[in-house]
Enzyme design. Structure first.
Site, PDB file in Angstrom:
ATOM      1  N   ASP A 110     -23.661  11.967 -86.300  1.00  0.00           N
ATOM      2  CA  ASP A 110     -23.285  10.751 -87.028  1.00  0.00           C
ATOM      3  C   ASP A 110     -23.487   9.504 -86.166  1.00  0.00           C
ATOM      4  OD1 ASP A 110     -22.367   9.319 -89.202  1.00  0.00           O
ATOM      5  OD2 ASP A 110     -20.240   9.685 -88.784  1.00  0.00           O
TER       6      ASP A 110
ATOM      7  N   GLU B  96     -23.253  14.787-100.164  1.00  0.00           N
ATOM      8  CA  GLU B  96     -22.720  13.461-100.504  1.00  0.00           C
ATOM      9  C   GLU B  96     -23.689  12.339-100.129  1.00  0.00           C
ATOM     10  OE1 GLU B  96     -20.747  15.869 -98.936  1.00  0.00           O
ATOM     11  OE2 GLU B  96     -19.968  16.318-100.935  1.00  0.00           O
ATOM     12  N   ASN B  97     -24.662  12.632 -99.294  1.00  0.00           N
ATOM     13  CA  ASN B  97     -25.564  11.575 -98.813  1.00  0.00           C
ATOM     14  C   ASN B  97     -26.518  11.041 -99.889  1.00  0.00           C
ATOM     15  OD1 ASN B  97     -25.759  12.960 -95.443  1.00  0.00           O
ATOM     16  ND2 ASN B  97     -24.521  11.243 -96.178  1.00  0.00           N
TER      17      ASN B  97
HETATM   18  C1  IPE Z   1     -21.884  13.419 -92.285  1.00  0.00           C
HETATM   19  O1  IPE Z   1     -22.025  12.075 -91.970  1.00  0.00           O
HETATM   20  C2  IPE Z   1     -23.178  13.981 -92.751  1.00  0.00           C
HETATM   21  C3  IPE Z   1     -24.224  14.098 -91.747  1.00  0.00           C
HETATM   22  C4  IPE Z   1     -24.093  13.860 -90.470  1.00  0.00           C
HETATM   23  C5  IPE Z   1     -25.507  14.547 -92.237  1.00  0.00           C
HETATM   24  P1  IPE Z   1     -21.678  10.917 -93.006  1.00  0.00           P
HETATM   25  O2  IPE Z   1     -21.878   9.634 -92.302  1.00  0.00           O
HETATM   26  O3  IPE Z   1     -22.427  11.122 -94.259  1.00  0.00           O
HETATM   27  O4  IPE Z   1     -20.140  11.198 -93.304  1.00  0.00           O
HETATM   28  P2  IPE Z   1     -19.017  10.209 -93.842  1.00  0.00           P
HETATM   29  O5  IPE Z   1     -19.563   9.558 -95.071  1.00  0.00           O
HETATM   30  O6  IPE Z   1     -18.760   9.221 -92.761  1.00  0.00           O
HETATM   31  O7  IPE Z   1     -17.838  11.086 -94.089  1.00  0.00           O
HETATM   32  C1  IPE Z   2     -25.810  10.182 -89.668  1.00  0.00           C
HETATM   33  O1  IPE Z   2     -25.814   8.833 -89.407  1.00  0.00           O
HETATM   34  C2  IPE Z   2     -27.076  10.636 -90.342  1.00  0.00           C
HETATM   35  C3  IPE Z   2     -26.912  10.990 -91.762  1.00  0.00           C
HETATM   36  C4  IPE Z   2     -25.784  11.050 -92.405  1.00  0.00           C
HETATM   37  C5  IPE Z   2     -28.134  11.282 -92.507  1.00  0.00           C
HETATM   38  P1  IPE Z   2     -25.300   7.787 -90.470  1.00  0.00           P
HETATM   39  O2  IPE Z   2     -26.435   7.353 -91.305  1.00  0.00           O
HETATM   40  O3  IPE Z   2     -24.133   8.309 -91.234  1.00  0.00           O
HETATM   41  O4  IPE Z   2     -24.839   6.598 -89.538  1.00  0.00           O
HETATM   42  P2  IPE Z   2     -23.564   5.665 -89.723  1.00  0.00           P
HETATM   43  O5  IPE Z   2     -22.379   6.555 -89.857  1.00  0.00           O
HETATM   44  O6  IPE Z   2     -23.794   4.871 -90.968  1.00  0.00           O
HETATM   45  O7  IPE Z   2     -23.533   4.835 -88.496  1.00  0.00           O
HETATM   46 MG    MG Z   3     -22.135   8.250 -90.957  1.00  0.00          MG
END
Ligand code: IPE
Ligand code: IPE
Ligand code: MG
Length: 246
Positions: free
Chosen positions: A24, A71-72
């Site tokens: 993350d 959820e992404n």
């Molecule tokens: C969790 O990170 C999913 C991945 C690392 C792929 P997110 O950034 O999506 O999680 P939340 O939304 O902060 O819980």
């Molecule tokens: C994790 O980094 C990668 C994925 C969830 C695909 P994020 O994209 O969630 O990065 P932040 O949390 O917004 O910094």
């Molecule tokens: Mg994130």
């Protein structure tokens, strides 16, 4: 339960056999540099090779990384399609090298919602690395722990309906055979970068007794040095699994 799942666990003094990472902080890393979020995702993808390479030296046999959650999809269309393109390019670019370095790659998550071209690349990479055993890399792509358990329950229900499994025989040994991770041991250690102390639907069933490490480092800044230190800390922990051990 599979033979691999019965491997010795990482109890006190021993290192973790299976480490799972919630990668993350890519977006914030890019934002801090005044760049678009995808720039952070590219930087993040580049970190993976070094972490995979560190595994055999420190006794980590299984590494599971969270690349895209169920959820992404809630992100902007531009970010989602940018990520999907990145996954396709990453697989094409790294496939040969992963095979040559003895990495066995597996994917977990629901493939149904993924683009056919991406799924073909995933299948191909699994197949071409199937003979490897130096390190087992599992990439969670369109993965959600609840979704995985629900899909497992559905398949189990079909087997029950067909008489292949008796309802009275369904227990906590039966269900994990239907999970995407059925060939993997449970994770001993789950690491999350970027300072968030939550698990965001990652390996819910499998991490029931995992140790957790939440660190502030953003994923694109994560190095093999940090990884090695965290894995080293793990050996000092006592895992009791509900029993009294001291
Ligand atoms: C969790 O990170 C999913 C991945 C690392 C792929 P997110 O950034 O999506 O999680 P939340 O939304 O902060 O819980
Ligand atoms: C994790 O980094 C990668 C994925 C969830 C695909 P994020 O994209 O969630 O990065 P932040 O949390 O917004 O910094
Ligand atoms: Mg994130």
């Amino acid at each position: 339960m599979s033979e691999q799942a019965k491997e010795p666990r990482g109890d006190k003094g021993k290192g973790p056999v299976h480490v799972a990472i919630i990668m993350d902080g890519n977006g914030r890393w890019a934002q801090a540099r005044g760049k678009p979020r995808l720039f952070g995702h590219h930087a993040g993808a580049k970190r993976v090779r070094e972490i995979v390479e560190a595994c055999p030296e420190i006794g980590v046999k299984y590494l599971t990384i969270f690349a895209f959650s169920t959820e992404n999809w809630k992100r902007t269309q531009a970010e989602v399609s940018g990520l999907m393109g990145l996954f396709r390019r990453y697989i094409k670019k790294e496939a040969q090298d992963l095979r040559d370095r003895g990495v066995r790659v597996r994917f977990i998550g629901d493939r149904v919602k993924l683009d056919d071209k991406l799924v073909d690349l995933m299948d191909e990479l699994e197949l071409m690395t199937a003979g490897n055993d130096r390190v087992h890399l599992t990439i969670a792509l369109n993965y959600g722990g609840r979704d995985e358990v629900a899909r497992a329950a559905k398949r189990l229900a079909y087997d029950v309906a067909q008489g292949a499994v008796q309802p009275k025989d369904v227990d906590e040994e039966t269900l994990p055979r239907y999970l995407d991770t059925y060939v993997l041991p449970d994770p001993d250690l789950v690491i999350r970068t970027s300072g968030e102390a939550r698990i965001s639907n990652f390996l819910l069933w499998q991490s029931a007794y995992a140790e957790y490490e939440f660190i502030d480092t953003l994923w694109p800044d994560f190095t093999d040095k940090i990884f090695t230190r965290i894995v080293g800390n793990y050996a000092g922990r006592t895992r009791s699994y509900g029993a009294v051990t001291r």
